[in-house]
Motif scaffolding. Structure first.
Motif, short mmCIF file in Angstrom:
data_model
loop_
_atom_site.label_atom_id
_atom_site.label_comp_id
_atom_site.label_asym_id
_atom_site.label_seq_id
_atom_site.Cartn_x
_atom_site.Cartn_y
_atom_site.Cartn_z
N VAL A 116 4.98 -5.79 -12.43
CA VAL A 116 3.56 -6.15 -12.52
C VAL A 116 2.85 -6.15 -11.18
O VAL A 116 1.62 -6.14 -11.13
N GLY A 117 3.61 -6.18 -10.07
CA GLY A 117 2.98 -6.12 -8.75
C GLY A 117 2.63 -7.45 -8.15
O GLY A 117 2.31 -7.54 -6.95
N SER A 118 2.65 -8.51 -8.91
CA SER A 118 2.30 -9.83 -8.39
C SER A 118 3.44 -10.38 -7.54
O SER A 118 4.61 -10.18 -7.87
N PRO A 119 3.15 -11.10 -6.46
CA PRO A 119 4.21 -11.75 -5.68
C PRO A 119 4.93 -12.79 -6.52
O PRO A 119 4.30 -13.52 -7.29
N ALA A 120 6.23 -12.89 -6.36
CA ALA A 120 7.02 -13.85 -7.14
C ALA A 120 6.55 -15.27 -6.91
O ALA A 120 6.57 -16.11 -7.83
N ILE A 167 -8.35 -8.04 -11.50
CA ILE A 167 -7.78 -7.31 -12.63
C ILE A 167 -7.82 -5.81 -12.32
O ILE A 167 -8.86 -5.27 -11.93
N GLY A 168 -6.68 -5.15 -12.48
CA GLY A 168 -6.60 -3.71 -12.22
C GLY A 168 -6.38 -3.35 -10.76
O GLY A 168 -6.28 -2.18 -10.43
N GLU A 169 -6.29 -4.36 -9.87
CA GLU A 169 -6.17 -4.08 -8.44
C GLU A 169 -4.90 -3.29 -8.11
O GLU A 169 -4.91 -2.38 -7.29
N TYR A 170 -3.79 -3.62 -8.78
CA TYR A 170 -2.52 -2.94 -8.48
C TYR A 170 -2.43 -1.58 -9.15
O TYR A 170 -1.44 -0.87 -8.99
N GLU A 171 -3.45 -1.21 -9.92
CA GLU A 171 -3.47 0.12 -10.56
C GLU A 171 -4.38 1.08 -9.82
O GLU A 171 -4.41 2.27 -10.14
N ASP A 172 -5.16 0.60 -8.86
CA ASP A 172 -6.14 1.42 -8.15
C ASP A 172 -5.45 2.16 -7.01
O ASP A 172 -5.32 1.63 -5.90
N VAL A 173 -5.01 3.39 -7.28
CA VAL A 173 -4.29 4.16 -6.26
C VAL A 173 -5.20 4.67 -5.16
O VAL A 173 -4.73 5.12 -4.11
N SER A 174 -6.53 4.60 -5.36
CA SER A 174 -7.46 5.07 -4.34
C SER A 174 -7.41 4.17 -3.09
O SER A 174 -7.82 4.58 -2.01
N ARG A 175 -6.88 2.97 -3.25
CA ARG A 175 -6.79 2.05 -2.12
C ARG A 175 -5.48 2.22 -1.34
O ARG A 175 -5.28 1.57 -0.31
N VAL A 176 -4.60 3.05 -1.84
CA VAL A 176 -3.32 3.28 -1.17
C VAL A 176 -3.51 4.28 -0.04
O VAL A 176 -4.05 5.37 -0.24
#
Length: 208
Positions: free
Chosen positions: A58-62, A108-117
């Protein structure tokens, strides 16, 4: 609901039938996206270890996760809130869903936004010099646009076909009846006109 509240009120030991052995197939969802993932996990994991594995999903820190456990019928079974407890000590079973609530402040959706990579970009001149690149591979074998002779040959063949089709069209007598055939469609009868056919199609052959 009372049973669900009691199940989530305290640590997991003693509540689940698996008690740290075997594995279980779970559905993983997150408050940060609408996707659900099916994963199998060992029931011998502690909740802290389980959270670390969920990081990759999910991308969230543990450290910023709250976990909720839902049954196969989407009923809330409780919260996985004791990091030292084993996953199998909670009432987990195949088909249950673990919902990750993110407390990191991510959108919401932040870890799906590949444009920020941040992406690695290579200068055109450097790429041109690389011997193992796709461009070098195609150039060495003279494939695609690097096959100048083949490209010119195809252009000449296309121009020849167009000239032949134009000569055949010019030889068709105006007013003659013709039959038009197109792949995947039934034949149509039409009359050859100056710039079109009465059937609305171009081309055909005069009927004898």
């Amino acid at each position: 609901m009372k049973a669900a509240a009691e199940a989530g009120a305290g640590p997991g030991p003693g509540l689940g039938p698996l008690l740290g052995t075997g594995s279980v197939s779970l559905v993983v969802s997150s408050s940060l996206n609408a996707f659900r993932t099916h994963k199998r996990y060992s029931t011998g994991l502690t909740i802290a270890e389980f959270k670390c594995k969920l990081e990759l999903v999910v991308g969230s820190p543990a450290s910023c996760m709250d976990l909720e456990l839902y049954g196969a019928e989407e009923q809330l079974l409780g919260r996985l809130d004791c990091d030292e407890a084993l996953l199998g000590s909670y009432p987990v079973a195949d088909g249950c869903r673990v919902h990750v609530i993110d407390r990191s402040g991510a959108r919401i959706g932040e870890y799906e936004d590949v444009s920020r990579v941040e992406k690695y970009e290579m200068a055109e001149s450097d790429y041109e010099k690389r011997p193992e690149s796709l461009r070098s591979f195609l150039r060495q074998r003279r494939w695609g646009r690097y096959d100048a002779e083949g490209t010119q040959r195809r252009v000449d063949e296309q121009q020849q076909r167009q000239a032949q089709e134009a000569a055949l069209a010019a030889a068709l007598p105006l007013g003659a009846r013709c039959q038009v055939r197109l792949p995947g469609q039934p034949s149509k009868l039409a009359t050859i006109m100056p710039n079109r056919l009465q059937a609305g199609l171009l081309g055909g052959r005069p009927l004898r």
